[in-house]
Motif scaffolding. Structure first.
Motif, PDB file in Angstrom:
ATOM      1  N   GLY A 135      17.910  -1.828  54.157  1.00 16.20           N
ATOM      2  CA  GLY A 135      18.802  -2.926  53.445  1.00 16.20           C
ATOM      3  C   GLY A 135      18.730  -4.210  54.324  1.00 16.20           C
ATOM      4  O   GLY A 135      18.446  -4.317  55.324  1.00 16.20           O
ATOM      5  N   ALA A 137      20.165  -8.273  54.678  1.00 11.99           N
ATOM      6  CA  ALA A 137      21.484  -8.991  54.764  1.00 11.99           C
ATOM      7  C   ALA A 137      21.457  -9.989  55.505  1.00 11.99           C
ATOM      8  O   ALA A 137      20.923 -10.026  56.848  1.00 11.99           O
ATOM      9  N   CYS A 146      24.227  -2.259  52.448  1.00 11.66           N
ATOM     10  CA  CYS A 146      23.034  -2.622  51.758  1.00 11.66           C
ATOM     11  C   CYS A 146      22.142  -1.313  51.511  1.00 11.66           C
ATOM     12  O   CYS A 146      21.627  -0.697  50.816  1.00 11.66           O
ATOM     13  N   ASN A 147      21.959  -0.835  53.168  1.00 13.38           N
ATOM     14  CA  ASN A 147      20.938   0.472  53.218  1.00 13.38           C
ATOM     15  C   ASN A 147      21.600   1.537  52.493  1.00 13.38           C
ATOM     16  O   ASN A 147      21.076   2.441  51.758  1.00 13.38           O
ATOM     17  N   TYR A 156      17.393   0.401  42.949  1.00 11.74           N
ATOM     18  CA  TYR A 156      16.827  -0.300  44.032  1.00 11.74           C
ATOM     19  C   TYR A 156      15.391   0.135  44.609  1.00 11.74           C
ATOM     20  O   TYR A 156      14.829  -0.800  45.426  1.00 11.74           O
ATOM     21  N   LEU A 160      17.491  -2.668  49.182  1.00 13.23           N
ATOM     22  CA  LEU A 160      18.483  -3.890  48.491  1.00 13.23           C
ATOM     23  C   LEU A 160      18.391  -4.910  49.459  1.00 13.23           C
ATOM     24  O   LEU A 160      18.862  -4.694  50.659  1.00 13.23           O
ATOM     25  N   ASP A 161      17.895  -6.206  48.911  1.00 12.34           N
ATOM     26  CA  ASP A 161      17.951  -7.303  49.849  1.00 12.34           C
ATOM     27  C   ASP A 161      18.810  -8.308  49.280  1.00 12.34           C
ATOM     28  O   ASP A 161      18.978  -8.634  48.130  1.00 12.34           O
ATOM     29  N   ILE A 162      20.160  -8.629  49.984  1.00 16.47           N
ATOM     30  CA  ILE A 162      20.974  -9.705  49.593  1.00 16.47           C
ATOM     31  C   ILE A 162      21.132 -10.782  50.407  1.00 16.47           C
ATOM     32  O   ILE A 162      22.215 -11.654  50.480  1.00 16.47           O
ATOM     33  N   ILE A 169      27.114  -8.494  45.817  1.00 15.34           N
ATOM     34  CA  ILE A 169      27.896  -7.023  45.728  1.00 15.34           C
ATOM     35  C   ILE A 169      29.251  -6.894  45.795  1.00 15.34           C
ATOM     36  O   ILE A 169      29.845  -5.985  46.031  1.00 15.34           O
TER      37      ILE A 169
END
Length: 417
Positions: A135, A137, A146-147, A156, A160-162, A169
Motif C-alpha cells: 500500500g 500513500a 491501502c495495503n 489491484y 494500491l498507490d494513492i 478512496i
DNA sequence: TCTGGGGTCCTAGGACCC
DNA sequence: TCTGGGGTCCTAGGACCC
C-alpha cells in the motif's frame, strides 16, 4: 511530501510453511499459538470456512476435522528467519522501518513509483517464496489502509498507490466502519458511534476540536493521517526495548514449587539474554504466575516486583531475586497454568549506576555471560544453561505439530531427492 | 480436557516541591 | 471568615498493535 509504502506478508505464518511444503498450497491451513491453544494464522481457504482469528483450538475442532484443515503448531525459528530474509530483500528497494515480524514501512519519497509496488512484490516472492501486498500513500495510516485494500481486491494486483490522489478512496472510506482504521479499536468505535461517527469517512471529516476533546492527541493524529497529513514519522533505527517480558502457559498443570521455580528460571534466562543482546541492564524484576482463569476451582494469581541492588543483565544474579520472589508468593494446593517474568527500568550497560555495597566482580560476570551467549549461539540454545532451569522440564509448553526448523537447524534441513 | 505472548503510548491523579 | 500558583515525577489503567 513523504511517500510511505506498507509491505505486508500475506498470511505470513502459513506462507512460511508453504515454502517448504508445497502440498499445503490451496489447502485450508491454520497455525496455532503457543501451547497449541488458539488459532493465530489462517490461509485464505481456512478464512473462507469461517474459522476465526484467535479461536481456541478445542472450539474449532469439529469444523477443522469436517473440512480436513491442516493444523500446525507455531514454528517461530522458521518464521523469524523467513522474516529477516523478507526484510533484507525489501531493504534493497528503499530505507525501511521493520514494524513487525511480517510488515515494514518503506520510504519511497522522491522515487519513480511506476510499477514499483509490483516489482517489490515479485522480487520478494521470487527470492523468499513469500507473497506480499503493498500500500502506498502520503501517511502511514493511509498506507496501512491501502495495503488492506490491495490484499483483498484482486484488481489491484497486490499494490494500491494513492500517493498522488488520496481522495480516490473516499467512496471506500464511506463504506468502511471506523474500527477498520489502524489505531482505532473496538472500544473507540463504540464511543465514536455514540457521537454519530460510524464510517471512516465521517471520522476523517470530523471536527478536530471535538476529537481532541473526546480522544486526546491520539485521535487527532489519526484524523490528520487520514487526511493525508503525516503525523507518524518513519523510524529507521529500531529503538531499544523499555521492558522485556517472558511468559508461557504450561503444557500441563504445575502444582509443585520446584517446577514453578524451574519455569521462572527459564524465563529469566530468556529475558536476560535478550537484555544483554540490546546492551541494557535492568533494575526492576517482576515475577508472576497464575491458575487457569477459564477453569472452575480456586484461583490465585500473585505478582511481585523487587528493585535489584544494581542494574544487571546477569542471569545468575537475577535468578536469585526471582527465586526469593517465587518462594514468597507460592501457595500449595493450586493448579498453576502459567508463569512469567518481566524486566523493567533499563539503562545502557555502560551507564550502570554502581552501589557502595556491591561486592560482585562485574567484569567477571560480564565475561561469563558473554561466554555463555557465544556457546549457545554456536551450539544451540540450551548447550549451557543454569541448572535451575531444570532437566526434564515436564511443564514445557506444547508444540505437538511443529514442522522442522528448515532454515536454522542443521539436522532439520529439508531433503532434496 | 483443551482458551497465546509481547509490546507501545497516553492520560489522570496523587505526591511532592518551591 | 479568609487558605495560591506552578511545576515535576511517578504509577496505574486504558487503549491500541501484531
Amino acid at each position: 511530501m513523504t511517500v510511505f509504502a506498507l509491505v505486508d506478508c500475506n498470511n505470513f505464518y502459513v506462507s512460511c510453511e508453504r515454502v517448504f511444503n508445497p502440498r499445503l498450497q490451496r489447502r485450508p491451513v491454520v497455525i496455532l499459538s503457543n501451547n497449541d491453544g488458539c488459532i493465530v494464522a489462517r490461509s485464505e481457504e481456512a478464512k473462507a470456512l469461517g474459522i476465526e482469528m484467535g479461536e481456541p483450538l478445542f472450539k474449532a475442532r469439529s469444523k477443522l476435522n469436517e473440512h480436513d484443515v491442516v493444523v500446525l503448531s507455531s514454528n517461530y525459528s522458521l518464521y523469524g528467519d523467513m522474516s529477516s530474509r523478507v526484510m533484507s530483500t525489501l531493504g534493497r528497494f528503499a530505507p525501511l522501518e521493520v514494524y513487525s515480524i511480517d510488515e515494514s514501512f518503506l520510504d519511497l519519497t522522491g522515487m519513480d513509483r511506476s510499477g514499483l509496488g509490483q516489482r517489490i512484490g515479485q522480487t520478494v516472492k521470487q527470492w523468499t517464496g513469500i507473497p506480499v501486498s503493498v500500500g502506498v500513500a502520503p501517511s502511514k495510516v493511509l498506507a496501512k489502509l491501502c495495503n488492506k485494500l490491495a490484499k483483498k481486491t484482486p484488481v489491484y494486483r497486490g499494490c494500491l498507490d494513492i500517493a498522488d490522489d488520496p481522495g480516490s478512496i473516499d467512496p471506500i472510506l464511506g463504506s468502511m466502519t471506523v474500527d477498520k482504521i489502524w489505531g482505532i479499536g473496538g472500544r473507540w468505535a463504540v464511543r465514536l458511534a455514540a457521537l454519530g461517527i460510524v464510517t471512516a469517512l465521517q471520522f476523517r471529516n470530523a471536527d478536530i476540536a471535538m476529537i481532541r476533546q473526546e480522544m486526546g492527541i491520539v485521535g487527532v493524529r489519526m484524523v490528520y493521517e487520514l487526511r493525508g497529513e503525516s503525523c507518524l514519522p518513519l523510524e529507521f533505527l529500531p529503538q531499544p526495548r523499555q521492558q522485556i517480558v517472558s511468559s508461557r502457559s504450561f503444557g500441563r498443570y504445575v502444582e509443585r514449587v520446584d517446577e514453578l521455580q524451574e519455569a521462572v528460571a527459564y524465563h529469566i534466562s530468556l529475558a536476560c539474554r535478550k537484555l544483554r543482546k540490546q546492551g541494557s541492564v535492568a533494575e526492576v524484576l517482576t515475577v508472576f504466575f497464575h491458575t487457569n482463569p477459564f477453569a472452575d476451582g480456586p484461583q490465585y494469581s500473585p505478582s511481585a516486583s523487587c528493585s535489584m541492588a544494581v542494574g544487571t543483565s546477569d542471569t545468575l544474579e537475577v535468578l536469585e531475586y526471582a527465586q526469593r520472589l517465587t518462594e514468597r508468593m507460592f501457595r500449595a494446593g493450586y493448579k498453576y497454568n502459567k508463569a512469567g517474568i518481566m524486566l523493567d527500568r533499563f539503562t545502557p550497560q555502560r551507564q550502570r549506576q554502581g552501589n557502595l555495597f556491591d561486592d560482585t566482580d562485574r567484569p567477571a560476570s560480564a565475561r561469563l555471560m558473554e561466554a555463555i551467549d557465544a556457546i549457545n549461539g554456536k551450539f544451540g540454545d540450551r548447550a549451557v544453561h543454569a541448572a535451575a532451569t531444570g532437566i526434564k522440564r515436564e511443564w514445557k509448553t506444547k508444540f505437538e505439530r511443529r514442522t522442522p526448523r528448515y532454515t536454522t537447524m542443521w539436522d532439520e534441513l529439508p531433503l532434496a531427492r
